[in-house]
Design a protein around this motif. Structure first.
Motif, PDB file in Angstrom:
ATOM      1  N   VAL A   1       1.030  -1.124   0.054  1.00 43.56           N
ATOM      2  CA  VAL A   1       0.138   0.207   0.009  1.00 43.56           C
ATOM      3  C   VAL A   1       0.902   1.259  -0.299  1.00 43.56           C
ATOM      4  CG1 VAL A   1      -1.578   1.696   1.372  1.00 43.56           C
ATOM      5  CG2 VAL A   1      -1.996  -1.096   1.023  1.00 43.56           C
ATOM      6  N   TYR A   2       1.990   1.077   1.049  1.00 38.48           N
ATOM      7  CA  TYR A   2       2.866   2.317   0.792  1.00 38.48           C
ATOM      8  C   TYR A   2       3.488   2.545  -0.553  1.00 38.48           C
ATOM      9  CZ  TYR A   2       6.854   5.121   2.090  1.00 38.48           C
ATOM     10  OH  TYR A   2       7.870   6.351   2.056  1.00 38.48           O
ATOM     11  N   GLY A   3       3.982   1.585  -0.935  1.00 42.68           N
ATOM     12  CA  GLY A   3       4.728   1.508  -2.347  1.00 42.68           C
ATOM     13  C   GLY A   3       3.756   2.039  -3.390  1.00 42.68           C
ATOM     14  N   PHE A   4       2.539   1.510  -3.518  1.00 40.11           N
ATOM     15  CA  PHE A   4       1.523   2.127  -4.446  1.00 40.11           C
ATOM     16  C   PHE A   4       1.205   3.587  -4.215  1.00 40.11           C
ATOM     17  CE2 PHE A   4      -2.844   3.371  -5.574  1.00 40.11           C
ATOM     18  CZ  PHE A   4      -3.035   2.879  -6.815  1.00 40.11           C
ATOM     19  N   MET A   5       1.192   4.084  -3.017  1.00 41.26           N
ATOM     20  CA  MET A   5       0.942   5.594  -2.673  1.00 41.26           C
ATOM     21  C   MET A   5       2.139   6.401  -3.114  1.00 41.26           C
ATOM     22  SD  MET A   5      -1.080   5.245   0.831  1.00 41.26           S
ATOM     23  CE  MET A   5       0.033   6.371   1.731  1.00 41.26           C
ATOM     24  N   VAL A   6       3.164   5.966  -2.942  1.00 43.39           N
ATOM     25  CA  VAL A   6       4.648   6.799  -3.416  1.00 43.39           C
ATOM     26  C   VAL A   6       4.558   6.547  -4.866  1.00 43.39           C
ATOM     27  CG1 VAL A   6       7.001   6.861  -3.325  1.00 43.39           C
ATOM     28  CG2 VAL A   6       5.854   6.522  -1.095  1.00 43.39           C
TER      29      VAL A   6
ATOM     30  N   GLY B   1       1.879   9.137  -6.442  1.00 40.24           N
ATOM     31  CA  GLY B   1       2.072  10.189  -6.180  1.00 40.24           C
ATOM     32  C   GLY B   1       3.419  10.846  -7.067  1.00 40.24           C
ATOM     33  N   LYS B   2       4.287  10.205  -7.267  1.00 40.77           N
ATOM     34  CA  LYS B   2       5.215  10.603  -8.206  1.00 40.77           C
ATOM     35  C   LYS B   2       4.820  10.505  -9.769  1.00 40.77           C
ATOM     36  CE  LYS B   2       9.365   8.753  -5.776  1.00 40.77           C
ATOM     37  NZ  LYS B   2      10.644   7.742  -5.912  1.00 40.77           N
ATOM     38  N   PHE B   3       3.977   9.442 -10.036  1.00 33.67           N
ATOM     39  CA  PHE B   3       2.974   9.652 -11.474  1.00 33.67           C
ATOM     40  C   PHE B   3       2.338  10.892 -11.567  1.00 33.67           C
ATOM     41  CE2 PHE B   3      -0.920   8.911 -13.565  1.00 33.67           C
ATOM     42  CZ  PHE B   3      -0.471   8.648 -14.745  1.00 33.67           C
TER      43      PHE B   3
END
Length: 61
Positions: A42-47, A50-52
């Motif tokens: 979940v954390y990796g997806f959120m980061v 956000g970058k995208f």
């Protein structure tokens, strides 16, 4: 990124428990590590999202 989050979160929780090995033995291993992996994803997806989104907004200008 997710793996770094998992390791830091695990160490942080272990520090709060006072570096006791019982911290790892008390937990149900499947639930404990499954939850860590899910939280990391979940954390990796959120980061990544956000970058995208930032790159998408910059290219829109």
């Amino acid at each position: 990124m997710a793996l770094a989050f998992i390791v830091l979160f695990l160490v942080f929780k272990w520090v709060i428990e006072g570096f006791k090995w019982s911290f790892f033995q008390r937990q149900d291993p499947l639930l404990f590590y499954g939850t860590l992996i899910a939280a990391g994803l979940v954390y990796g997806f959120m980061v990544t999202y956000g970058k995208f989104w930032k790159r998408f907004k910059e290219s829109d200008r």
